[in-house]
Design a protein around this motif. Structure first.
Motif, PDB file in Angstrom:
ATOM      1  N   GLY A  39      33.919 -26.453 -53.308  1.00  0.00           N
ATOM      2  CA  GLY A  39      33.698 -27.244 -54.507  1.00  0.00           C
ATOM      3  C   GLY A  39      34.996 -27.603 -55.194  1.00  0.00           C
ATOM      4  O   GLY A  39      35.172 -28.726 -55.683  1.00  0.00           O
ATOM      5  N   LEU A  40      35.916 -26.663 -55.234  1.00  0.00           N
ATOM      6  CA  LEU A  40      37.211 -26.921 -55.846  1.00  0.00           C
ATOM      7  C   LEU A  40      37.973 -27.994 -55.065  1.00  0.00           C
ATOM      8  O   LEU A  40      38.572 -28.888 -55.653  1.00  0.00           O
ATOM      9  CB  LEU A  40      38.030 -25.636 -55.922  1.00  0.00           C
ATOM     10  N   ARG A  41      37.921 -27.912 -53.757  1.00  0.00           N
ATOM     11  CA  ARG A  41      38.578 -28.939 -52.937  1.00  0.00           C
ATOM     12  C   ARG A  41      37.932 -30.301 -53.176  1.00  0.00           C
ATOM     13  O   ARG A  41      38.621 -31.314 -53.236  1.00  0.00           O
ATOM     14  CB  ARG A  41      38.539 -28.568 -51.459  1.00  0.00           C
ATOM     15  N   GLY A  42      36.612 -30.315 -53.341  1.00  0.00           N
ATOM     16  CA  GLY A  42      35.908 -31.560 -53.639  1.00  0.00           C
ATOM     17  C   GLY A  42      36.325 -32.142 -54.973  1.00  0.00           C
ATOM     18  O   GLY A  42      36.552 -33.354 -55.092  1.00  0.00           O
ATOM     19  N   ARG A  43      36.452 -31.282 -55.986  1.00  0.00           N
ATOM     20  CA  ARG A  43      36.872 -31.774 -57.308  1.00  0.00           C
ATOM     21  C   ARG A  43      38.315 -32.263 -57.276  1.00  0.00           C
ATOM     22  O   ARG A  43      38.659 -33.256 -57.912  1.00  0.00           O
ATOM     23  CB  ARG A  43      36.695 -30.692 -58.360  1.00  0.00           C
ATOM     24  N   SER A  44      39.157 -31.577 -56.526  1.00  0.00           N
ATOM     25  CA  SER A  44      40.544 -31.995 -56.413  1.00  0.00           C
ATOM     26  C   SER A  44      40.642 -33.357 -55.737  1.00  0.00           C
ATOM     27  O   SER A  44      41.375 -34.243 -56.180  1.00  0.00           O
ATOM     28  CB  SER A  44      41.335 -30.942 -55.641  1.00  0.00           C
ATOM     29  N   HIS A  45      39.864 -33.532 -54.663  1.00  0.00           N
ATOM     30  CA  HIS A  45      39.845 -34.823 -53.970  1.00  0.00           C
ATOM     31  C   HIS A  45      39.279 -35.911 -54.886  1.00  0.00           C
ATOM     32  O   HIS A  45      39.815 -37.029 -54.953  1.00  0.00           O
ATOM     33  CB  HIS A  45      39.036 -34.723 -52.680  1.00  0.00           C
ATOM     34  N   GLY A  46      38.207 -35.592 -55.605  1.00  0.00           N
ATOM     35  CA  GLY A  46      37.622 -36.545 -56.552  1.00  0.00           C
ATOM     36  C   GLY A  46      38.600 -36.917 -57.655  1.00  0.00           C
ATOM     37  O   GLY A  46      38.655 -38.078 -58.082  1.00  0.00           O
ATOM     38  N   ALA A  47      39.381 -35.943 -58.110  1.00  0.00           N
ATOM     39  CA  ALA A  47      40.383 -36.218 -59.149  1.00  0.00           C
ATOM     40  C   ALA A  47      41.425 -37.207 -58.638  1.00  0.00           C
ATOM     41  O   ALA A  47      41.873 -38.085 -59.382  1.00  0.00           O
ATOM     42  CB  ALA A  47      41.046 -34.917 -59.601  1.00  0.00           C
ATOM     43  N   TRP A 109      45.633 -28.978 -57.200  1.00  0.00           N
ATOM     44  CA  TRP A 109      45.204 -27.611 -56.908  1.00  0.00           C
ATOM     45  C   TRP A 109      44.750 -27.445 -55.470  1.00  0.00           C
ATOM     46  O   TRP A 109      44.192 -28.336 -54.852  1.00  0.00           O
ATOM     47  CB  TRP A 109      44.048 -27.204 -57.809  1.00  0.00           C
ATOM     48  N   ASN A 110      44.978 -26.242 -54.967  1.00  0.00           N
ATOM     49  CA  ASN A 110      44.390 -25.807 -53.713  1.00  0.00           C
ATOM     50  C   ASN A 110      44.051 -24.331 -53.884  1.00  0.00           C
ATOM     51  O   ASN A 110      44.443 -23.697 -54.865  1.00  0.00           O
ATOM     52  CB  ASN A 110      45.331 -26.062 -52.524  1.00  0.00           C
ATOM     53  N   ALA A 111      43.321 -23.775 -52.951  1.00  0.00           N
ATOM     54  CA  ALA A 111      42.828 -22.401 -53.083  1.00  0.00           C
ATOM     55  C   ALA A 111      43.957 -21.374 -53.163  1.00  0.00           C
ATOM     56  O   ALA A 111      43.777 -20.299 -53.728  1.00  0.00           O
ATOM     57  CB  ALA A 111      41.897 -22.068 -51.922  1.00  0.00           C
ATOM     58  N   GLU A 112      45.106 -21.686 -52.612  1.00  0.00           N
ATOM     59  CA  GLU A 112      46.201 -20.717 -52.594  1.00  0.00           C
ATOM     60  C   GLU A 112      46.997 -20.698 -53.902  1.00  0.00           C
ATOM     61  O   GLU A 112      47.666 -19.726 -54.204  1.00  0.00           O
ATOM     62  CB  GLU A 112      47.176 -21.023 -51.442  1.00  0.00           C
ATOM     63  N   GLY A 113      46.952 -21.776 -54.683  1.00  0.00           N
ATOM     64  CA  GLY A 113      47.805 -21.851 -55.854  1.00  0.00           C
ATOM     65  C   GLY A 113      47.061 -22.202 -57.128  1.00  0.00           C
ATOM     66  O   GLY A 113      47.492 -23.074 -57.864  1.00  0.00           O
ATOM     67  N   LEU A 114      45.954 -21.521 -57.375  1.00  0.00           N
ATOM     68  CA  LEU A 114      45.169 -21.820 -58.572  1.00  0.00           C
ATOM     69  C   LEU A 114      45.718 -21.109 -59.794  1.00  0.00           C
ATOM     70  O   LEU A 114      46.107 -19.948 -59.725  1.00  0.00           O
ATOM     71  CB  LEU A 114      43.719 -21.363 -58.380  1.00  0.00           C
ATOM     72  N   PRO A 115      45.719 -21.795 -60.946  1.00  0.00           N
ATOM     73  CA  PRO A 115      46.093 -21.094 -62.176  1.00  0.00           C
ATOM     74  C   PRO A 115      45.002 -20.097 -62.553  1.00  0.00           C
ATOM     75  O   PRO A 115      43.840 -20.255 -62.163  1.00  0.00           O
ATOM     76  CB  PRO A 115      46.205 -22.219 -63.210  1.00  0.00           C
TER      77      PRO A 115
END
Length: 148
Positions: A39-47, A109-115
């Motif tokens: 989901g995070l990758r999807g939101r990042s791509h959507g952004a 953002w990616n899974a390895e470098g999330l705040p």
């Protein structure tokens, strides 16, 4: 010619409303329910994707509404178009001040470098996005009303 501008503006704003409504109430909740970082990758791509397109769409919608307001100033419904254009200005201001800064971070953002506060940042964006959706729905409703 003015009739064509009125219809084109209304359709342009209406489709933008549909996309933003879909993001707020369907796409982001679906992405939030996916397992892992999908989901995070999807939101990042959507952004990245929508972040590249939406500035032109928002500004274009505003310009079209402004042209309609000026060209149709002597027609019934002109006041509604002016208010709709004002709401579109508000949507651009909301976007630039509140949504774009978060969007610019999310798209990197990616899974390895999330705040540490990534979920809070997404919730922050979502809340302001709901407000922006309400503003552009109101603008769209005014434009439709001005047509009839």
């Amino acid at each position: 010619m003015l009739n064509a501008l009125e219809v084109f503006t209304t359709v342009t704003v209406g489709v933008m409303v549909g996309v933003e409504f879909c993001v707020a109430f369907f796409v982001n909740p679906i992405l939030a329910g996916l397992p892992g970082d999908t989901g995070l990758r999807g939101r990042s791509h959507g952004a990245r994707l929508l972040g590249a397109v939406m500035p032109f769409w928002y500004i274009g919608s505003l310009v079209l509404a402004a042209i309609w307001a000026v060209a149709g100033r002597h027609r019934p419904g002109a006041g509604l178009v002016v208010i709709a254009a004002g709401l579109l200005v508000l949507s651009v201001v909301l976007s630039v001040l509140l949504l774009v800064p978060v969007n610019d971070r999310v798209k990197t953002w990616n899974a390895e470098g999330l705040p540490a506060d990534w979920k809070e940042q997404l919730n922050h964006w979502d809340r302001f996005h709901y407000a922006r959706v309400a503003v552009i729905i109101a603008a769209f409703a005014l434009l439709v009303t001005a047509l009839v």
